[in-house]
Scaffold this motif. Sequence first.
Motif, short mmCIF file in Angstrom:
data_model
loop_
_atom_site.label_atom_id
_atom_site.label_comp_id
_atom_site.label_asym_id
_atom_site.label_seq_id
_atom_site.Cartn_x
_atom_site.Cartn_y
_atom_site.Cartn_z
N GLY A 46 19.67 11.19 -19.92
CA GLY A 46 20.21 10.21 -20.28
C GLY A 46 19.07 8.96 -21.13
O GLY A 46 18.52 9.12 -22.07
N GLY A 47 19.53 7.60 -20.64
CA GLY A 47 19.11 6.74 -21.56
C GLY A 47 17.58 6.12 -20.10
O GLY A 47 17.27 4.97 -20.89
N ARG A 48 16.79 7.26 -20.13
CA ARG A 48 15.23 7.13 -19.18
C ARG A 48 15.22 8.46 -19.12
O ARG A 48 15.42 9.56 -19.35
CB ARG A 48 16.50 6.33 -17.87
CG ARG A 48 16.84 7.78 -16.75
CD ARG A 48 17.55 6.91 -16.23
NE ARG A 48 17.99 8.20 -14.61
CZ ARG A 48 18.72 8.03 -13.89
NH1 ARG A 48 18.88 6.98 -13.75
NH2 ARG A 48 19.49 8.86 -13.39
N ALA A 49 13.83 8.22 -19.34
CA ALA A 49 13.02 9.97 -18.54
C ALA A 49 12.04 9.10 -17.60
O ALA A 49 11.81 7.84 -16.71
CB ALA A 49 11.79 9.87 -20.37
N PHE A 50 11.07 9.93 -17.46
CA PHE A 50 10.15 10.18 -16.33
C PHE A 50 9.14 10.71 -16.21
O PHE A 50 8.98 11.61 -16.81
CB PHE A 50 10.83 10.73 -14.80
CG PHE A 50 12.52 9.76 -14.59
CD1 PHE A 50 12.25 8.42 -14.21
CD2 PHE A 50 13.64 10.36 -15.20
CE1 PHE A 50 12.94 7.67 -13.32
CE2 PHE A 50 14.81 9.49 -14.48
CZ PHE A 50 14.67 8.25 -14.15
N LEU A 51 7.97 10.90 -15.70
CA LEU A 51 6.69 11.12 -16.72
C LEU A 51 5.45 11.02 -15.26
O LEU A 51 5.98 9.91 -14.68
CB LEU A 51 5.80 10.87 -17.40
CG LEU A 51 4.24 11.16 -17.96
CD1 LEU A 51 4.39 12.50 -18.77
CD2 LEU A 51 3.98 10.55 -18.36
N THR A 52 5.10 12.07 -14.27
CA THR A 52 3.60 11.71 -13.99
C THR A 52 2.71 12.29 -14.11
O THR A 52 2.35 12.90 -14.98
CB THR A 52 4.28 12.71 -12.36
OG1 THR A 52 4.00 14.19 -13.36
CG2 THR A 52 5.74 12.14 -11.50
N THR A 53 1.91 11.04 -13.49
CA THR A 53 0.26 11.49 -14.38
C THR A 53 -0.36 11.69 -13.29
O THR A 53 -0.76 11.13 -11.76
CB THR A 53 -0.21 10.20 -15.00
OG1 THR A 53 0.06 8.76 -14.58
CG2 THR A 53 0.62 10.02 -16.34
N TYR A 66 5.79 7.37 -13.89
CA TYR A 66 6.70 6.32 -14.38
C TYR A 66 7.68 6.42 -15.17
O TYR A 66 8.08 7.35 -15.40
CB TYR A 66 5.25 6.19 -16.36
CG TYR A 66 3.94 6.27 -16.23
CD1 TYR A 66 3.45 4.98 -16.43
CD2 TYR A 66 2.81 6.87 -15.76
CE1 TYR A 66 2.21 4.12 -16.32
CE2 TYR A 66 1.75 6.43 -15.85
CZ TYR A 66 1.04 5.14 -16.40
OH TYR A 66 -0.40 4.97 -16.02
N SER A 67 8.09 4.99 -15.04
CA SER A 67 10.11 5.15 -15.54
C SER A 67 10.24 4.72 -17.11
O SER A 67 8.97 3.31 -17.10
CB SER A 67 10.82 4.35 -14.39
OG SER A 67 10.24 5.22 -13.26
N ALA A 79 9.76 1.27 -18.48
CA ALA A 79 10.39 0.24 -17.04
C ALA A 79 9.17 -0.23 -15.95
O ALA A 79 9.45 -0.56 -15.21
CB ALA A 79 11.61 0.37 -16.40
N ASP A 80 8.84 1.04 -15.30
CA ASP A 80 8.03 0.33 -13.55
C ASP A 80 6.65 1.71 -13.60
O ASP A 80 7.20 3.02 -14.25
CB ASP A 80 8.90 0.79 -13.13
CG ASP A 80 8.49 0.66 -11.49
OD1 ASP A 80 7.68 -0.59 -11.68
OD2 ASP A 80 9.06 0.95 -10.36
#
Length: 211
Positions: A46-53, A66-67, A79-80
Amino acid sequence: VFSHRRTGDVSLHVVRTEHPDELTIDASLDLPLFDWGSMGASRFDGGRAFLTTSVWQRDAPVRELYSFDLSEAVEPRLADRLRINLDVSHLEVHGDRLLAMGRNYGRNIGNQAAVGIYDVSDVSATAELSWKRLGEGYSNSAANGDYKAFKSFPDLGLLLIPLNYWDNGVSFAGVQIVDWRDDELTERGRVENQGGVRRAFPVGDRLVAVG
């Protein structure tokens, strides 16, 4: 859409799909990861996404979650960012919780398959709730490379994860049963299966595994 360049930089792009034959980028958000950076798993919800690095710094990897706030489509916002313990290969969103499947590379304990859970009720203040190494010695899971092998059953408070491990001459191939209750992940037990397991799922009060 996330992109990862050879330089290690990662970008989040907002792509206009009104004309599928002529895609255009409306906005981009760059995340410089410097040299030796890599992108792990990502998930849009939806209105958010997440990523790992994972980025190598001073001879050690720094892993982060990452958010992103996507409530304004053409103005994506970081966002964070949260330091985590896993190299993540798969993410699943369950309401305000985020499940992660990956690996933990700990010193003196070997490389192990691992799972984690994170509080994402507020994308500007994400938090690690629990994480757990799986198996003994060196362990691996089919779910590290095949996200369909990772099975979660929130209503049952249950995760079923194919698992292989080797430790001091002892080997195991089967499925790891993980309890997911009150934001804690704990190993409940293991079911061995000759030849290993690719998928596992509950049927009534039985566990069915396919190898």
